[in-house]
Design a protein around this motif. Structure first.
Motif, PDB file in Angstrom:
ATOM      1  N   MET A   9       4.500 -15.689   3.235  1.00 28.64           N
ATOM      2  CA  MET A   9       4.943 -14.298   3.362  1.00 28.64           C
ATOM      3  C   MET A   9       4.133 -13.403   2.418  1.00 28.64           C
ATOM      4  O   MET A   9       3.849 -13.782   1.288  1.00 28.64           O
ATOM      5  N   LEU A  10       3.796 -12.234   2.910  1.00 23.60           N
ATOM      6  CA  LEU A  10       3.080 -11.270   2.096  1.00 23.60           C
ATOM      7  C   LEU A  10       4.069 -10.461   1.253  1.00 23.60           C
ATOM      8  O   LEU A  10       5.222 -10.270   1.632  1.00 23.60           O
ATOM      9  N   ASP A  11       3.582 -10.003   0.114  1.00 21.52           N
ATOM     10  CA  ASP A  11       4.415  -9.117  -0.705  1.00 21.52           C
ATOM     11  C   ASP A  11       4.331  -7.678  -0.235  1.00 21.52           C
ATOM     12  O   ASP A  11       5.346  -6.972  -0.178  1.00 21.52           O
ATOM     13  N   VAL A  12       3.119  -7.220   0.093  1.00 21.05           N
ATOM     14  CA  VAL A  12       2.912  -5.831   0.506  1.00 21.05           C
ATOM     15  C   VAL A  12       1.881  -5.781   1.626  1.00 21.05           C
ATOM     16  O   VAL A  12       0.874  -6.487   1.588  1.00 21.05           O
ATOM     17  N   THR A  13       2.141  -4.937   2.604  1.00 23.49           N
ATOM     18  CA  THR A  13       1.144  -4.568   3.598  1.00 23.49           C
ATOM     19  C   THR A  13       0.963  -3.059   3.549  1.00 23.49           C
ATOM     20  O   THR A  13       1.944  -2.309   3.557  1.00 23.49           O
ATOM     21  N   ILE A  14      -0.290  -2.629   3.472  1.00 27.09           N
ATOM     22  CA  ILE A  14      -0.621  -1.198   3.479  1.00 27.09           C
ATOM     23  C   ILE A  14      -1.275  -0.905   4.815  1.00 27.09           C
ATOM     24  O   ILE A  14      -2.301  -1.492   5.169  1.00 27.09           O
ATOM     25  N   ARG A  15      -0.681   0.012   5.583  1.00 29.11           N
ATOM     26  CA  ARG A  15      -1.137   0.248   6.954  1.00 29.11           C
ATOM     27  C   ARG A  15      -1.587   1.697   7.154  1.00 29.11           C
ATOM     28  O   ARG A  15      -1.026   2.619   6.576  1.00 29.11           O
ATOM     29  N   GLY A  16      -2.598   1.845   8.009  1.00 29.70           N
ATOM     30  CA  GLY A  16      -2.917   3.158   8.567  1.00 29.70           C
ATOM     31  C   GLY A  16      -3.858   4.017   7.766  1.00 29.70           C
ATOM     32  O   GLY A  16      -4.216   5.122   8.196  1.00 29.70           O
ATOM     33  N   GLY A  17      -4.310   3.551   6.607  1.00 33.98           N
ATOM     34  CA  GLY A  17      -5.164   4.384   5.761  1.00 33.98           C
ATOM     35  C   GLY A  17      -6.638   4.196   6.043  1.00 33.98           C
ATOM     36  O   GLY A  17      -7.071   3.223   6.674  1.00 33.98           O
TER      37      GLY A  17
END
Length: 351
Positions: free
Chosen positions: A1-9
């Motif tokens: 499992m990932l801790d953080v996903t940053i999307r759309g930038g």
């Protein structure tokens, strides 16, 4: 499992800029992927659509809780400490600061680092590291501590070829001692960080301008001039070229002659790297004539338009490897308290 996903930038990487998603696990970026292709669950998803995502910056030249000479010879003050400086750095996207652990006569290098740790440990919001600054005629037993210091993770040794101002006697390291330092850094994978100015020219010009009554800080570029940088860069670079494996990091390159000296050595295959400061590429010595002109000053001084242009060219060609602040964060009234060529406060009042 990932801790953080940053999307759309719009993500900036060494390979280009694009709309990508970023996956983070622990304290590491584990993937940069096309939009919608990260299928693993994440504890937190951050939508940054319409924003730019850049890696955290590194300021490789900072001075926190740094002694500030007081005009008139009073007790020195101190610049802002790691807590407010690192807080400000993060607001600007800088996530690591590199400061200085200053060796004092009578100490071991380890003791100098431990003393500096008292200023930084638990008092900083971002990552940090130190250059180890030696000064004066370094005793043989301290030179012998350099390998251990490098192995402990403090790989850069700061060296002055000048005392900078008449009030700072004792900083300059003689070239024989520098030669010894370079041999040790070369053998053990370290690098020398060099503040290079020709001390004889600098001190002669302090005496000359004071004798002539031209002591206002707006003349400081006549003291810390382009000739001094050219001569000192070429001497220290030639010394390093004659020590097998010696690497140099030339701090705050300010003049065209410094850029040329680095470029010529790099063209011959030597590991010589240049650092400039943002205000060297943004202002000339004419800025000293502006109201509160001290705010533009650090050591060495601002130079001419041709020097600014050479620095820009150096950054685009890779001759200049890094850009720093030489940050000495102070209130405005402290930054402008010095009025003379020999007491104007150095450093950039920001990070």
């Amino acid at each position: 499992m990932l801790d953080v996903t940053i999307r759309g930038g719009q993500v900036v990487t060494p390979h280009g800029v694009g709309i990508w998603d970023i996956a983070i696990r622990g304290e590491k970026i584990v993937a940069v992927a096309a939009p919608g292709t990260l299928t693993e669950d994440a504890g937190r998803v951050i939508d940054v659509t319409g924003k730019i995502v850049v890696p955290g910056g590194i300021d490789p030249h900072n001075h926190s809780r740094w002694p500030l000479p007081s005009p008139g010879g009073g007790p020195p003050g101190l610049s802002a400490g790691p807590e407010p400086v690192s807080y400000a750095a993060l607001f600007g996207g800088t996530t690591m600061l590199v400061d200085f652990a200053v060796w004092q006569p009578g100490e071991t290098i380890r003791q100098s680092i431990e003393r500096r740790d008292l200023d930084w440990k638990g008092q900083c919001y971002c990552d940090y590291a130190y250059h180890v600054m030696l000064q004066g005629e370094v005793p043989p037993e301290v030179l012998d501590q350099i390998p251990e210091t490098i192995q402990a993770g403090h790989a850069s040794i700061k060296i002055f070829t000048t005392d900078v101002t008449p009030s700072r006697r004792g900083r300059k390291i003689p070239h024989g001692h520098i030669w010894e330092i370079l041999q040790r850094t070369a053998r053990h994978g370290g690098i020398a960080a060099i503040h290079a100015e020709d001390d004889e020219i600098v001190m002669y010009l302090y005496d000359k301008l004071i004798r002539e009554g031209r002591v206002g800080f707006e003349h400081v570029h006549e003291v810390h001039n382009a000739l001094s940088e050219d001569l000192s860069f070429r001497r220290i670079i030639r010394l390093a070229e004659l020590v097998e494996g010696a690497a140099l990091y030339m701090v705050h390159v300010s003049a065209e002659g410094g850029v040329q000296a680095i470029a010529e050595s790099r063209a011959k295959g030597f590991p010589i790297y240049g650092e400039t400061l943002h205000h060297y590429v943004s202002f000339t010595s004419d800025a000293y004539k502006r109201p509160n002109g001290q705010i533009y000053h650090t050591y060495p001084s601002l130079k001419g338009e041709e020097d600014c242009n050479a620095l820009w060219r150096g950054m685009t060609t890779g001759v200049i490897a890094t850009t720093a602040t030489d940050g000495i964060c102070t209130p405005l009234q402290v930054k402008i308290q010095g009025k003379r060529i020999d007491d104007v406060t150095g450093g950039n009042a920001g990070v």
